[in-house]
Design an enzyme around this catalytic site. Sequence first.
Site, PDB file in Angstrom:
ATOM      1  N   CYS A 167     -43.255 101.299  24.548  1.00  0.00           N
ATOM      2  CA  CYS A 167     -42.273 100.246  24.285  1.00  0.00           C
ATOM      3  C   CYS A 167     -42.357  99.087  25.274  1.00  0.00           C
ATOM      4  O   CYS A 167     -41.698  98.064  25.083  1.00  0.00           O
ATOM      5  CB  CYS A 167     -40.862 100.835  24.278  1.00  0.00           C
ATOM      6  SG  CYS A 167     -40.683 102.168  23.073  1.00  0.00           S
ATOM      7  N   HIS A 307     -33.175  97.053  28.734  1.00  0.00           N
ATOM      8  CA  HIS A 307     -33.874  97.879  27.744  1.00  0.00           C
ATOM      9  C   HIS A 307     -32.841  98.500  26.818  1.00  0.00           C
ATOM     10  O   HIS A 307     -33.023  98.525  25.613  1.00  0.00           O
ATOM     11  CB  HIS A 307     -34.708  98.936  28.462  1.00  0.00           C
ATOM     12  CG  HIS A 307     -35.627  99.685  27.564  1.00  0.00           C
ATOM     13  ND1 HIS A 307     -36.562  99.059  26.772  1.00  0.00           N
ATOM     14  CD2 HIS A 307     -35.762 101.024  27.321  1.00  0.00           C
ATOM     15  CE1 HIS A 307     -37.239  99.968  26.080  1.00  0.00           C
ATOM     16  NE2 HIS A 307     -36.767 101.166  26.387  1.00  0.00           N
ATOM     17  N   GLU A 318     -30.524 102.969  33.702  1.00  0.00           N
ATOM     18  CA  GLU A 318     -30.736 101.533  33.863  1.00  0.00           C
ATOM     19  C   GLU A 318     -29.543 100.860  34.532  1.00  0.00           C
ATOM     20  O   GLU A 318     -29.715 100.018  35.434  1.00  0.00           O
ATOM     21  CB  GLU A 318     -31.025 100.889  32.512  1.00  0.00           C
ATOM     22  CG  GLU A 318     -31.462  99.435  32.631  1.00  0.00           C
ATOM     23  CD  GLU A 318     -31.986  98.864  31.328  1.00  0.00           C
ATOM     24  OE1 GLU A 318     -32.547  97.746  31.361  1.00  0.00           O
ATOM     25  OE2 GLU A 318     -31.829  99.512  30.267  1.00  0.00           O
ATOM     26  N   LYS A 339     -30.903  94.979  21.498  1.00  0.00           N
ATOM     27  CA  LYS A 339     -31.291  96.051  20.576  1.00  0.00           C
ATOM     28  C   LYS A 339     -30.094  96.519  19.745  1.00  0.00           C
ATOM     29  O   LYS A 339     -30.287  97.134  18.693  1.00  0.00           O
ATOM     30  CB  LYS A 339     -31.867  97.240  21.347  1.00  0.00           C
ATOM     31  CG  LYS A 339     -33.259  97.038  21.926  1.00  0.00           C
ATOM     32  CD  LYS A 339     -33.781  98.334  22.537  1.00  0.00           C
ATOM     33  CE  LYS A 339     -35.172  98.184  23.122  1.00  0.00           C
ATOM     34  NZ  LYS A 339     -35.184  97.406  24.367  1.00  0.00           N
ATOM     35  N   HIS A 344     -34.676  98.991  17.796  1.00  0.00           N
ATOM     36  CA  HIS A 344     -35.738  99.123  18.793  1.00  0.00           C
ATOM     37  C   HIS A 344     -37.083  98.877  18.126  1.00  0.00           C
ATOM     38  O   HIS A 344     -37.538  99.671  17.305  1.00  0.00           O
ATOM     39  CB  HIS A 344     -35.684 100.518  19.414  1.00  0.00           C
ATOM     40  CG  HIS A 344     -36.530 100.660  20.640  1.00  0.00           C
ATOM     41  ND1 HIS A 344     -37.378  99.675  21.086  1.00  0.00           N
ATOM     42  CD2 HIS A 344     -36.667 101.697  21.517  1.00  0.00           C
ATOM     43  CE1 HIS A 344     -37.993 100.089  22.189  1.00  0.00           C
ATOM     44  NE2 HIS A 344     -37.569 101.311  22.459  1.00  0.00           N
ATOM     45  N   PHE A 405     -42.193 105.233  26.791  1.00  0.00           N
ATOM     46  CA  PHE A 405     -42.513 106.645  26.946  1.00  0.00           C
ATOM     47  C   PHE A 405     -43.769 106.778  27.824  1.00  0.00           C
ATOM     48  O   PHE A 405     -44.721 106.025  27.673  1.00  0.00           O
ATOM     49  CB  PHE A 405     -42.784 107.293  25.585  1.00  0.00           C
ATOM     50  CG  PHE A 405     -41.559 107.542  24.753  1.00  0.00           C
ATOM     51  CD1 PHE A 405     -40.280 107.435  25.288  1.00  0.00           C
ATOM     52  CD2 PHE A 405     -41.679 107.893  23.418  1.00  0.00           C
ATOM     53  CE1 PHE A 405     -39.158 107.674  24.513  1.00  0.00           C
ATOM     54  CE2 PHE A 405     -40.564 108.138  22.625  1.00  0.00           C
ATOM     55  CZ  PHE A 405     -39.306 108.024  23.175  1.00  0.00           C
TER      56      PHE A 405
END
Length: 420
Positions: A167, A307, A318, A339, A344, A405
């Site tokens: 991502c 994110h 985060e 998002k 996403h 990831f």
Amino acid sequence: MNLPYKRVVVTGVGALTQLGNTVPAYWDGLINGVSGADFITQFDAAKFKTRFACELKGFSAEDFFERKEARKLDRFSQLAVVAADQAVKFANLTEECVNKDRVGVIWGSGIGGMLNFIEEMTNINKGDGTPRFNPFFIPKLILDIASGHISMKYGFRGPNFATVSACASSTNSLIDATTYIRLGKADAIICGGSEAVITEAGIGGFNAMKALSERNEDPKTARRPFDVDRDGFVLGEGAGAVVVEEYEHAVRRGATILAEVAGCGMSADAYHLTAPHPEGLGVINVMRNALEDAGMQPGDIDYINVHGTSTPLGDIAEASAIEKVFGEHAYNLNISSTKSMTGHLLGAAGAIEAIAAILAVKHDIVPPTINHFTDDPAFDPRLNFTFHKAQQRTVRAALSNTFGFGGHNASVIFKKIENQ
């Protein structure tokens, strides 16, 4: 940033998102808090745990390609070429004002030609059992093919390759593009990312990981970053393109400059395949690295496009990292997860969120985080997540975070252009 690095600015943007298939439509949707989630139409999802996603609306490849040509490109490449074309036209990168040997393309995707792969593997089991493949199977599948198509469309012969970091892929494309221009290896680079994995395999695979929201009764509000009832992300598709350019080159040709790329950061969690480090070490490092690269202090940042995946662990890690990096200034920041509106976009997320940060700097408007219903006591109430409505404020500089990831972290800082 220390000299003799060259300054890098943004002179073009393009976007295909659930909120609209142009940058103005995307921005309008963001600042008005529009949700792009709805029930899946691209396949029958009735038996899946998650039956909704953020699909593109009103996009037809045949509006942009001849039918024969469209069939040579996987959907992720089609989206890449269309978004890049918007950005190139925005930047006015005409043959008369650029040296094509010094204009490159660096494009990111986390997964690439998934739809093409599924179609080919489905067809192989049909007929008399003899394996038959389309001659475009491999060229449609590979991740680097999107950057190849973009460069061939315009004859751009500068640096050309793909970035893959799940991502974080399209943010890494922007960082690589910035680095090449800083070092004088190119005058301008089209960077960004695209993704098209709203498929049986995409939904089923992420469901198996328990990564997706399963709030099928209310898709529009399923994506709930920083809410106590968040239960995973909503899968999206689309593309974002950014033209980055050497500052003096942009000024000489009279380009419109949207923002300056002030600093870039990268780091690794080195912890787990999918879960963030519980102390947010990688996220702390990546934001500090971006600030150091920019020669900026935490107090210089006004907005963070996080994110913000709406996962139980990710949002906490985060937010905690932001407090550790920014200290008391964290409570003066605007923070938002766009998002919550777009879903996403995996490898394309960084690019479209970078565009949101760039436009926030340009227009002094912070887009909101939508779908907040119940506070989570895990978050400090002093943090301003810009819930519900966009907020007008001076945005001198904005930081955009993307994590992938494998523990890949990437951050970019954009600031208002000086000395134009």
